[in-house]
Design an enzyme around this catalytic site. Structure first.
Site, PDB file in Angstrom:
ATOM      1  N   HIS A 372       0.799  -1.213   0.000  1.00  0.00           N
ATOM      2  CA  HIS A 372       0.000   0.000   0.000  1.00  0.00           C
ATOM      3  C   HIS A 372       0.835   1.267   0.000  1.00  0.00           C
ATOM      4  O   HIS A 372       0.437   2.273  -0.587  1.00  0.00           O
ATOM      5  CB  HIS A 372      -1.013  -0.016   1.145  1.00  0.00           C
ATOM      6  CG  HIS A 372      -2.280  -0.654   0.697  1.00  0.00           C
ATOM      7  ND1 HIS A 372      -2.687  -1.872   1.129  1.00  0.00           N
ATOM      8  CD2 HIS A 372      -3.187  -0.253  -0.214  1.00  0.00           C
ATOM      9  CE1 HIS A 372      -3.815  -2.190   0.515  1.00  0.00           C
ATOM     10  NE2 HIS A 372      -4.136  -1.226  -0.304  1.00  0.00           N
ATOM     11  N   CYS A 683      -6.089  -6.933 -13.848  1.00  0.00           N
ATOM     12  CA  CYS A 683      -5.863  -5.622 -13.220  1.00  0.00           C
ATOM     13  C   CYS A 683      -4.584  -5.544 -12.393  1.00  0.00           C
ATOM     14  O   CYS A 683      -4.299  -4.516 -11.785  1.00  0.00           O
ATOM     15  CB  CYS A 683      -7.063  -5.227 -12.367  1.00  0.00           C
ATOM     16  SG  CYS A 683      -7.374  -6.369 -11.022  1.00  0.00           S
TER      17      CYS A 683
HETATM   18  C1  PEP Z   1      -3.599  -7.922  -7.599  1.00  0.00           C
HETATM   19  O1  PEP Z   1      -3.393  -8.702  -6.661  1.00  0.00           O
HETATM   20  O2  PEP Z   1      -3.169  -8.089  -8.761  1.00  0.00           O
HETATM   21  C2  PEP Z   1      -4.395  -6.698  -7.386  1.00  0.00           C
HETATM   22  C3  PEP Z   1      -4.757  -5.933  -8.373  1.00  0.00           C
HETATM   23  O3  PEP Z   1      -4.676  -6.393  -6.100  1.00  0.00           O
HETATM   24  P1  PEP Z   1      -3.652  -5.688  -5.083  1.00  0.00           P
HETATM   25  O4  PEP Z   1      -2.391  -5.381  -5.820  1.00  0.00           O
HETATM   26  O5  PEP Z   1      -4.345  -4.488  -4.559  1.00  0.00           O
HETATM   27  O6  PEP Z   1      -3.504  -6.770  -4.042  1.00  0.00           O
END
Ligand code: PEP
Ligand code: MG
Length: 757
Positions: A372, A683
């Site tokens: 984060h 994503c």
């Molecule tokens: C992922 O795990 O690819 C994702 C988009 O979620 P995050 O990076 O927020 O865990």
């Protein structure tokens, strides 16, 4: 000159006699290597210490190699000649190291200048403690006698190192366990890991080193300030902070709620300001009085059992800084972090927001980077590099720095050439990422339509999303408003944030992801779980299903915000069809409640699954049947399929998007969705990786949700690929069962995969 091996053994025995054991071990090891190198007339002598748990040898002392290599050069058990000697529990003497198949080259430490190589494991019985290494320029320099002498020394070192371990009651070198990453390239170039890209220039400022060093700090004894002066400084400080809060609230509406409130609270606390006034009244110079009271608060806060209080340490330091500068009548402009690169061991997302509001240029962080923190820096456009602790600690405050956060490199005192080179690179980057080049529609070479969506972390990402013509939001990471607050944000507050998102996307699709906390994304106000393996613990949808009230508040806010918009909701870390159905049932309950209350929402809101776990891949056919859409979260999919912690630098070379298992999993997910006519997208970071784009297109993906600044590169790349070619490539790659074969395949096509995550 003759080698004096007998003298050497005696000297070392004396050096490491018991009186010496209590001394600083680093100093002692350094003395040992200096002495061995001198007596054996070797050009280099080094000691590596072995970490049994990690199975890694770390260079801990050297005479002859770059001192900066200490603590950063590491060998796996079996790696290089030394790693092999320790694994096989036997000395290895090599006449010509560069010819040895085991030789491991480390750039920048000048080891390549030495041909002769003798390494002896330091053992206690069969237990591996480390290795003693000597090197010489001339080939075939070491004799069997040298091997014997070095063995005798290694035996004594084993006892000494064990004694130190016993005395300190700790694992050897636990205190100096290296943080993220690698080694020093040269004295002026430090290598770490990129956490948020970009280039930054500025002066180093270490947050941990106390307060107030950032601006021309005066002699603490400087006198002449009265209580009235201090009161003026308080007033000015309060005005500055209120202004900062106002500005931040305008720019970062979702996460800025009272972000500077602790500053104001402390400032209004009579015990704080009153005590400083009293000290000034009784003759303590103003600057010193502030420093004294700030230090007292820092001490108390940092010892608090409550994380929320511990988090205020930075605030009180920052406040001390401001009060001091205002007391000295410095101008407003100097009261921020403009022109400074902050070096810190740890930072909270709220610290990053505050420091960004105060115009910091970049961050160097010396603990692991939480995902984060990296994401928030990317959203704020602030470069961040993770550096090993010993490297970061060695940067003097005030040093001129240039950070290349793309490469994870920090230049100390950069030369004019370095500045010039980066001016050129920045200009080239701007050309490649020019939003004006992005077309509304993305098409492959053959004309087939591909869709580019934006990943949104903060509401401030909406501006670039519109500028780079995102076709919608493919992933809204909803956790940031939760992370920076002191408590779970109520439904209405969430609604305001989500509604802004929907309104600003003007009817385009918005995909909300429900709260994804846990793992490395902890909420300081929710610490009733202390997990040994947080990534395998109460994370994401598991947290939401366990905390139904919190889940419902978020779902209701999503549903209300999507009443008129084209919105979707997806659940992170779904591990079974049951998880999805349970979550969906709660959504339906929320819909019924809203209906009963007469609050508008859309029954058409689509519900999707984030494909992030191997177990979900195994049941993807059933998931695709139940869900309205699937979205591949490649960051976690790679992490969990390969069992490689995405935040652990030690294993980052194993985090491979092009692993055959990942390619096949992606193919399986896309096929399952397409068979049932369900929408599927990707994503994670992989979605913008130009090297993997042909494969992703080839297996049928057409929806890419990306960090939107990458839109020009992704669109250009898609424009140059014909789907038929991409399909042929994907088929060929899916037939390959080995990582190395896939690497060779990509290399042949000039698509070398990234070496690391
Ligand atoms: C992922 O795990 O690819 C994702 C988009 O979620 P995050 O990076 O927020 O865990
Ligand atoms: Mg994820």
């Amino acid at each position: 000159m003759k080698k004096r091996n007998v003298d050497l053994v005696c000297d070392i025995a004396e050096l490491i006699s018991l009186e010496e054991v209590g001394r600083d071990r680093r100093e002692l090891l350094q003395k040992v290597v200096t002495s061995v190198a001198k007596h054996m007339m070797a050009d280099v002598c080094s000691i590596y210490i072995y970490d049994e748990e990690e199975k890694v040898l770390t260079l801990r002392a050297t005479q002859g190699l770059e001192p900066a290599a200490i603590g950063t050069v590491k060998l796996q058990l079996g790696e290089g000649i030394t790693g092999r000697a320790v694994r096989e529990l036997r000395p290895i003497c090599v006449g010509s190291a560069s010819q040895s198949s085991s030789y491991k080259f480390f750039p920048g430490i000048h080891e390549e200048e030495y041909e002769a190589f003798l390494t002896v494991p330091i053992l206690r019985g069969l237990r591996r403690i480390g290795a003693l290494v000597v090197q010489a320029r001339d080939a075939n320099y070491f004799t069997p006698n040298d091997v014997k002498a070095l063995r005798a020394i290694a035996a004594q070192l084993a006892t000494m190192i064990e004694n130190v371990q016993l005395l300190s009651g700790a694992r050897v070198e636990a205190e100096a366990e290296p943080q993220p990453v690698r080694r020093t390239l040269s004295e002026n170039i430090l290598r770490g890991r990129s956490a948020s890209t970009g280039t930054a220039r500025g002066k180093a400022y270490t947050l941990a080193s106390g307060h107030a060093e950032s601006c021309l700090l005066p002699d603490p004894e400087s006198n002449g300030h009265t209580v009235a002066d201090f009161e003026l400084a308080i007033e000015k400080t309060a005005q500055q902070i209120e202004k900062l809060q106002r500005q931040t609230s305008e720019e970062l509406a979702d996460v800025a709620v009272l972000i500077f409130s602790a500053h104001l609270l402390i400032l209004e606390d009579d015990q704080f300001t009153g005590r400083i006034s009293n000290l000034i009244r009784t003759g303590t110079p103003g600057v010193k009085a502030i420093a004294t009271v700030v230090d007292e608060y820092v001490e108390v806060f940092s010892k608090s059992k409550m994380p929320l209080i511990r988090e205020k340490v930075l605030d009180v330091k920052d406040l001390g800084n401001r009060l001091t500068r205002n007391l000295l009548n410095e101008t407003d402009e100097e009261c921020d972090y403009r022109g400074q690169i902050i070096i810190a061991h740890e930072l909270l997302p709220s610290d990053i927001l505050k420091l960004s509001a105060e115009n910091v240029e970049g961050f160097i962080i010396s603990s692991g980077v939480t995902s984060h923190n990296a994401i928030i820096c990317r959203s704020l456009g602030i470069p961040m590099v993770a550096l090993a602790r010993e490297l970061a600690d060695g940067i003097p405050d005030g040093e001129a720095l240039l950070m290349d956060a793309e490469q994870g490199i920090v230049y100390l005192k950069p030369s004019d050439e370095v500045y010039a080179k980066y001016r050129e690179l920045d200009a080239a980057w701007k050309v490649l990422h020019d939003a004006a080049d992005v077309k509304e529609e993305t098409r492959a070479k053959c004309g087939e339509r591909v869709h580019i969506y934006a990943n949104i972390n903060l509401l401030s990402d909406l501006k670039p999303a519109r500028k780079f013509k995102a076709e919608g939001v493919g992933l809204y990471r909803s956790e940031f408003p939760f992370i920076v607050r002191n408590d779970f944000p109520p439904e209405d507050e969430q609604y305001v944030i989500y509604k802004k998102l929907v309104d600003q996307m003007e009817g385009k699709t918005v995909t909300f992801r429900t709260l994804d906390i846990g793992g490395d994304k902890m909420l300081s106000y929710y610490s009733n779980v202390n997990e040994a393996n947080p990534f395998l613990g109460m994370r994401a949808i598991r947290f939401s299903l366990r905390n139904k009230d919190i889940f419902c508040q978020q779902l209701r806010a999503f549903l209300r915000a999507g009443a008129e918009g084209n919105t979707r909701i997806m659940f992170p870390l779904v591990s079974s069809v049951d998880d999805f159905i349970n979550a969906r049932t709660i959504v339906y309950e929320c819909m019924d409640e809203l209906e009963a209350e007469g609050i508008p929402f859309s029954r058409e809101t689509q519900l999707g699954v984030m494909m992030e776990l191997p177990s979900a891949v195994e049941v993807v056919d059933e998931l695709a049947a139940e869900a309205d859409f699937l979205s591949i979260g490649s960051n976690d999919l790679i992490q969990y399929m390969l069992a490689v912690d995405r935040t652990n630098e030690q294993v980052s070379s194993l985090y491979l998007a092009h692993h055959p298992a990942i390619l096949r999993a992606i193919n399986r997910i896309v096929s399952a969705a397409m068979t049932l006519g369900k929408d599927v997208s990707i994503c994670g970071d992989l979605s913008a990786d130009p090297r993997m784009l042909p494969f992703l297109l080839g297996v049928g993906l057409r929806n890419f949700s990306i960090d939107i600044v990458n839109a020009p590169t992704v669109q250009r790349m898609v424009n140059n690929i014909a789907i038929k070619d991409a399909e042929e490539m994907a088929d060929a790659m899916l037939d390959l069962g080995r990582i190395s074969q896939i690497e060779a395949f990509l290399l042949e096509r000039n698509l070398a995969p990234a070496a690391e995550a």
